[in-house]
Design a protein around this motif. Sequence first.
Motif, PDB file in Angstrom:
ATOM      1  N   VAL A  29      -8.449  -1.756  -3.423  1.00 18.94           N
ATOM      2  CA  VAL A  29      -9.046  -1.526  -2.113  1.00 18.94           C
ATOM      3  C   VAL A  29      -8.033  -2.082  -1.111  1.00 18.94           C
ATOM      4  N   ARG A  30      -7.691  -1.273  -0.103  1.00 19.98           N
ATOM      5  CA  ARG A  30      -6.663  -1.676   0.859  1.00 19.98           C
ATOM      6  C   ARG A  30      -7.264  -1.820   2.247  1.00 19.98           C
ATOM      7  N   ILE A  31      -6.926  -2.944   2.883  1.00 16.88           N
ATOM      8  CA  ILE A  31      -7.303  -3.188   4.274  1.00 16.88           C
ATOM      9  C   ILE A  31      -6.049  -3.682   4.974  1.00 16.88           C
ATOM     10  N   ASP A  32      -5.689  -3.055   6.065  1.00 14.65           N
ATOM     11  CA  ASP A  32      -4.441  -3.362   6.743  1.00 14.65           C
ATOM     12  C   ASP A  32      -4.565  -4.524   7.723  1.00 14.65           C
ATOM     13  N   GLY A  33      -3.443  -5.217   7.903  1.00 13.21           N
ATOM     14  CA  GLY A  33      -3.292  -6.219   8.953  1.00 13.21           C
ATOM     15  C   GLY A  33      -4.029  -7.523   8.737  1.00 13.21           C
ATOM     16  N   ASP A  34      -4.269  -8.194   9.859  1.00 16.09           N
ATOM     17  CA  ASP A  34      -4.915  -9.509   9.815  1.00 16.09           C
ATOM     18  C   ASP A  34      -6.314  -9.441   9.229  1.00 16.09           C
ATOM     19  N   ALA A  35      -7.008  -8.328   9.411  1.00 11.85           N
ATOM     20  CA  ALA A  35      -8.361  -8.194   8.857  1.00 11.85           C
ATOM     21  C   ALA A  35      -8.335  -8.335   7.339  1.00 11.85           C
ATOM     22  N   GLY A  36      -7.346  -7.740   6.689  1.00 11.72           N
ATOM     23  CA  GLY A  36      -7.228  -7.854   5.237  1.00 11.72           C
ATOM     24  C   GLY A  36      -6.908  -9.265   4.798  1.00 11.72           C
ATOM     25  N   ARG A  37      -6.044  -9.938   5.535  1.00 12.57           N
ATOM     26  CA  ARG A  37      -5.679 -11.310   5.189  1.00 12.57           C
ATOM     27  C   ARG A  37      -6.863 -12.262   5.385  1.00 12.57           C
ATOM     28  N   GLU A  38      -7.587 -12.068   6.470  1.00 12.27           N
ATOM     29  CA  GLU A  38      -8.770 -12.906   6.716  1.00 12.27           C
ATOM     30  C   GLU A  38      -9.840 -12.671   5.656  1.00 12.27           C
ATOM     31  N   LEU A  39     -10.008 -11.425   5.250  1.00 11.13           N
ATOM     32  CA  LEU A  39     -10.973 -11.109   4.206  1.00 11.13           C
ATOM     33  C   LEU A  39     -10.569 -11.758   2.882  1.00 11.13           C
ATOM     34  N   ALA A  40      -9.295 -11.701   2.546  1.00 10.98           N
ATOM     35  CA  ALA A  40      -8.812 -12.341   1.316  1.00 10.98           C
ATOM     36  C   ALA A  40      -9.086 -13.843   1.349  1.00 10.98           C
ATOM     37  N   THR A  59       5.539  -5.446   5.863  1.00 14.19           N
ATOM     38  CA  THR A  59       6.058  -4.450   6.790  1.00 14.19           C
ATOM     39  C   THR A  59       5.030  -3.352   7.051  1.00 14.19           C
ATOM     40  N   GLY A  60       5.377  -2.463   7.965  1.00 15.84           N
ATOM     41  CA  GLY A  60       4.505  -1.320   8.253  1.00 15.84           C
ATOM     42  C   GLY A  60       3.137  -1.759   8.736  1.00 15.84           C
ATOM     43  N   ARG A  61       2.114  -1.236   8.117  1.00 16.93           N
ATOM     44  CA  ARG A  61       0.737  -1.574   8.497  1.00 16.93           C
ATOM     45  C   ARG A  61       0.292  -2.917   7.930  1.00 16.93           C
ATOM     46  N   PRO A  79     -16.707   0.778   4.528  1.00 17.50           N
ATOM     47  CA  PRO A  79     -16.602   0.889   5.988  1.00 17.50           C
ATOM     48  C   PRO A  79     -15.362   1.684   6.396  1.00 17.50           C
ATOM     49  N   PRO A  80     -15.356   2.221   7.610  1.00 13.38           N
ATOM     50  CA  PRO A  80     -14.162   2.917   8.109  1.00 13.38           C
ATOM     51  C   PRO A  80     -12.951   1.990   8.070  1.00 13.38           C
ATOM     52  N   GLY A  81     -11.810   2.545   7.726  1.00 16.59           N
ATOM     53  CA  GLY A  81     -10.585   1.758   7.696  1.00 16.59           C
ATOM     54  C   GLY A  81     -10.292   1.116   6.362  1.00 16.59           C
ATOM     55  N   VAL A  82     -11.199   1.246   5.408  1.00 19.01           N
ATOM     56  CA  VAL A  82     -10.983   0.693   4.079  1.00 19.01           C
ATOM     57  C   VAL A  82     -10.462   1.812   3.186  1.00 19.01           C
ATOM     58  N   GLY A  83      -9.302   1.602   2.596  1.00 17.96           N
ATOM     59  CA  GLY A  83      -8.712   2.604   1.718  1.00 17.96           C
ATOM     60  C   GLY A  83      -9.005   2.307   0.266  1.00 17.96           C
ATOM     61  N   GLU A 133     -18.075  -9.045  10.608  1.00 12.26           N
ATOM     62  CA  GLU A 133     -17.599  -8.034  11.550  1.00 12.26           C
ATOM     63  C   GLU A 133     -16.087  -7.882  11.393  1.00 12.26           C
ATOM     64  N   TRP A 134     -15.653  -7.222  10.322  1.00 16.59           N
ATOM     65  CA  TRP A 134     -14.225  -7.070  10.076  1.00 16.59           C
ATOM     66  C   TRP A 134     -13.671  -5.972  10.957  1.00 16.59           C
ATOM     67  N   GLU A 135     -12.513  -6.238  11.522  1.00 17.68           N
ATOM     68  CA  GLU A 135     -11.861  -5.309  12.440  1.00 17.68           C
ATOM     69  C   GLU A 135     -11.016  -4.309  11.652  1.00 17.68           C
ATOM     70  N   THR A 136     -11.669  -3.328  11.026  1.00 18.19           N
ATOM     71  CA  THR A 136     -10.932  -2.338  10.249  1.00 18.19           C
ATOM     72  C   THR A 136     -11.022  -0.952  10.856  1.00 18.19           C
ATOM     73  N   ALA A 137     -11.707  -0.786  11.945  1.00 22.59           N
ATOM     74  CA  ALA A 137     -11.994   0.546  12.482  1.00 22.59           C
ATOM     75  C   ALA A 137     -10.748   1.332  12.857  1.00 22.59           C
ATOM     76  N   GLY A 138      -9.663   0.687  13.246  1.00 22.50           N
ATOM     77  CA  GLY A 138      -8.476   1.411  13.648  1.00 22.50           C
ATOM     78  C   GLY A 138      -7.555   1.789  12.513  1.00 22.50           C
ATOM     79  N   THR A 139      -7.902   1.449  11.283  1.00 25.03           N
ATOM     80  CA  THR A 139      -7.046   1.678  10.141  1.00 25.03           C
ATOM     81  C   THR A 139      -7.425   2.990   9.466  1.00 25.03           C
TER      82      THR A 139
END
Length: 145
Positions: A29-40, A59-61, A79-83, A133-139
Amino acid sequence: MNTRSDEIPGWIPESGFQLRRAGVRFDAVRIDGDAGRELADALAELTGGDPGPVVEEATGRRGVYFLVPVGTASYRPWPPGVGRLTAGPGHVSYIPVPALDGATWPLSWRYRPSGPDRFVHTLLLRNVLRCEEWETAGTPDTAAD
């Protein structure tokens, strides 16, 4: 003579990094950026520091990959933004996996595997995502990758 410890999963490369096919040993399961790190980090807090293997990209996203048991990321609403990196009929995904030590940039372990069959608990991951409230909507959703 085999110099690898029985504690080191065989799917981890000895050096650098490699792509592993989803659906063989694990999915992700992939979550980009700070949201993924905070979730981890939130999962680590809930599990006494051992959330299961989590890979991060510099790098990248700046993707964060939560390695989960085969089949547990499929057919579930996320949720939206979760790969989801899974395998299925006519569909293959690949998951980047770094070595435990050495030059693995741009990948690294945020949380190392603690055993050959220890993965992130998918239901715990989903529940934490739903409760916070994870900020994944833009991913973008990479389920179709």
